[in-house]
Scaffold this motif. Structure first.
Motif, mmCIF file in Angstrom:
data_model
loop_
_atom_site.group_PDB
_atom_site.id
_atom_site.type_symbol
_atom_site.label_atom_id
_atom_site.label_comp_id
_atom_site.label_asym_id
_atom_site.label_seq_id
_atom_site.Cartn_x
_atom_site.Cartn_y
_atom_site.Cartn_z
ATOM 1 N N LEU A 145 -5.582 -2.935 -3.522
ATOM 2 C CA LEU A 145 -4.469 -3.830 -3.816
ATOM 3 C C LEU A 145 -3.369 -3.729 -2.771
ATOM 4 O O LEU A 145 -2.906 -4.744 -2.246
ATOM 5 N N GLN A 146 -2.972 -2.543 -2.422
ATOM 6 C CA GLN A 146 -1.883 -2.398 -1.453
ATOM 7 C C GLN A 146 -2.277 -2.951 -0.084
ATOM 8 O O GLN A 146 -1.494 -3.649 0.555
ATOM 9 N N ARG A 147 -3.498 -2.668 0.342
ATOM 10 C CA ARG A 147 -3.963 -3.164 1.643
ATOM 11 C C ARG A 147 -3.988 -4.689 1.643
ATOM 12 O O ARG A 147 -3.580 -5.328 2.604
ATOM 13 N N SER A 148 -4.451 -5.273 0.546
ATOM 14 C CA SER A 148 -4.523 -6.724 0.457
ATOM 15 C C SER A 148 -3.139 -7.345 0.427
ATOM 16 O O SER A 148 -2.902 -8.377 1.050
ATOM 17 N N LEU A 149 -2.238 -6.725 -0.308
ATOM 18 C CA LEU A 149 -0.889 -7.270 -0.399
ATOM 19 C C LEU A 149 -0.162 -7.144 0.928
ATOM 20 O O LEU A 149 0.629 -8.020 1.297
ATOM 21 N N GLN A 150 -0.411 -6.085 1.662
ATOM 22 C CA GLN A 150 0.192 -5.970 2.995
ATOM 23 C C GLN A 150 -0.348 -7.061 3.908
ATOM 24 O O GLN A 150 0.376 -7.609 4.725
ATOM 25 N N ALA A 151 -1.619 -7.386 3.740
ATOM 26 C CA ALA A 151 -2.222 -8.442 4.548
ATOM 27 C C ALA A 151 -1.622 -9.801 4.193
ATOM 28 O O ALA A 151 -1.648 -10.727 4.994
ATOM 29 N N ALA A 152 -1.055 -9.930 2.979
ATOM 30 C CA ALA A 152 -0.430 -11.187 2.579
ATOM 31 C C ALA A 152 0.832 -11.437 3.392
ATOM 32 O O ALA A 152 1.344 -12.551 3.423
ATOM 33 N N GLY A 153 1.334 -10.417 4.038
ATOM 34 C CA GLY A 153 2.486 -10.573 4.912
ATOM 35 C C GLY A 153 3.779 -10.674 4.135
ATOM 36 O O GLY A 153 3.904 -10.208 3.011
ATOM 37 N N GLY A 154 4.750 -11.323 4.750
ATOM 38 C CA GLY A 154 6.079 -11.396 4.176
ATOM 39 C C GLY A 154 6.236 -12.471 3.121
ATOM 40 O O GLY A 154 7.297 -12.574 2.509
ATOM 41 N N ASN A 155 5.231 -13.287 2.903
ATOM 42 C CA ASN A 155 5.352 -14.378 1.958
ATOM 43 C C ASN A 155 5.186 -13.864 0.533
ATOM 44 O O ASN A 155 4.089 -13.479 0.120
ATOM 45 N N ASP A 156 6.287 -13.865 -0.211
ATOM 46 C CA ASP A 156 6.249 -13.355 -1.590
ATOM 47 C C ASP A 156 5.368 -14.205 -2.489
ATOM 48 O O ASP A 156 4.698 -13.674 -3.374
ATOM 49 N N LEU A 157 5.370 -15.521 -2.279
ATOM 50 C CA LEU A 157 4.536 -16.401 -3.095
ATOM 51 C C LEU A 157 3.064 -16.076 -2.872
ATOM 52 O O LEU A 157 2.297 -15.955 -3.838
ATOM 53 N N ASP A 158 2.651 -15.924 -1.614
ATOM 54 C CA ASP A 158 1.254 -15.578 -1.329
ATOM 55 C C ASP A 158 0.892 -14.227 -1.944
ATOM 56 O O ASP A 158 -0.183 -14.071 -2.525
ATOM 57 N N ALA A 159 1.790 -13.248 -1.806
ATOM 58 C CA ALA A 159 1.532 -11.926 -2.380
ATOM 59 C C ALA A 159 1.407 -12.021 -3.892
ATOM 60 O O ALA A 159 0.536 -11.376 -4.490
ATOM 61 N N SER A 160 2.222 -12.843 -4.513
ATOM 62 C CA SER A 160 2.170 -13.007 -5.968
ATOM 63 C C SER A 160 0.858 -13.673 -6.398
ATOM 64 O O SER A 160 0.232 -13.258 -7.371
ATOM 65 N N ILE A 161 0.452 -14.697 -5.658
ATOM 66 C CA ILE A 161 -0.809 -15.391 -5.971
ATOM 67 C C ILE A 161 -1.984 -14.440 -5.801
ATOM 68 O O ILE A 161 -2.882 -14.379 -6.651
ATOM 69 N N LEU A 162 -1.976 -13.688 -4.719
ATOM 70 C CA LEU A 162 -3.054 -12.727 -4.480
ATOM 71 C C LEU A 162 -3.066 -11.641 -5.549
ATOM 72 O O LEU A 162 -4.129 -11.290 -6.070
ATOM 73 N N ARG A 163 -1.917 -11.140 -5.894
ATOM 74 C CA ARG A 163 -1.816 -10.115 -6.941
ATOM 75 C C ARG A 163 -2.406 -10.645 -8.258
ATOM 76 O O ARG A 163 -3.151 -9.952 -8.941
ATOM 77 N N GLN A 164 -2.075 -11.900 -8.590
ATOM 78 C CA GLN A 164 -2.595 -12.499 -9.824
ATOM 79 C C GLN A 164 -4.110 -12.645 -9.758
ATOM 80 O O GLN A 164 -4.823 -12.351 -10.718
#
Length: 179
Positions: A48-67
């Motif tokens: 999860l952390q590696r994937s979220l870091q790969a999402a970059g600075g975009n909070d929306l993308d990180a939120s979508i990926l987290r979901q």
């Protein structure tokens, strides 16, 4: 009561039914093996952390990926797939292979086999776990489609890419008709 002609017709009918049943069983072997060996959980973990870091600075993308990851972990693949699709539309070349692997396995788990295959093809495979995962799921898809030579090739690549893999490759290759 029964004449010779009736007995011959009955025997021919029984032989034809038996041949159809044997042919149907053989034709379904790949689908049965796919169902038996398919597991949507990534063997190297969700990262999860590696994937979220790969999402970059975009909070929306990180939120979508987290979901998407959360739904995938809960085995709600029909909910994970749209979230992962949305993430990958916004990030067509993610730094980590995990979003595409999760999208592929969610698609396969929901019966979207062509979509799953497309995600596997697009998945970056520089890491040994990624290359092995792509080969494993491609092999399972080839089995499902009754393409046994292609399945054999893909499954043998798993060991080449990741010698310490957790996939049951040897057991699957020893299955009837594959070894």
């Amino acid at each position: 009561m029964f004449n010779f002609r009736s007995i011959v017709v009955l025997v021919i009918l029984l032989v034809l039914v038996a041949l159809v049943m044997v042919n149907h069983q053989h034709r379904e072997q790949g689908a049965i093996l796919f169902e038996q060996y398919f597991d949507a959980d990534p063997p190297a973990g969700y990262g999860l952390q590696r994937s979220l870091q790969a999402a970059g600075g975009n909070d929306l993308d990180a939120s979508i990926l987290r979901q998407g990851i959360l739904y995938h972990q809960q085995q709600a693949y029909d909910l994970a797939l749209p979230a992962l699709r949305a993430y990958l539309e916004s990030n067509p070349v993610p730094e980590s292979y995990l979003p595409q692997l999760l999208a592929a396995t969610a698609a396969l788990a929901t019966g979207e086999f062509a979509e799953g295959a497309a995600y596997l093809e697009a998945m970056p495979t520089e890491e040994e776990e990624a290359a092995a995962a792509a080969a494993w799921y491609r092999g399972l898809l080839a089995l499902r489609e009754e393409k046994y030579k292609e399945a054999d090739t893909q499954l043998r690549l798993v060991e080449k890419y990741w010698p310490t893999h957790p996939y049951p490759v040897a057991k699957l290759l020893d299955s009837e008709g594959l070894g």
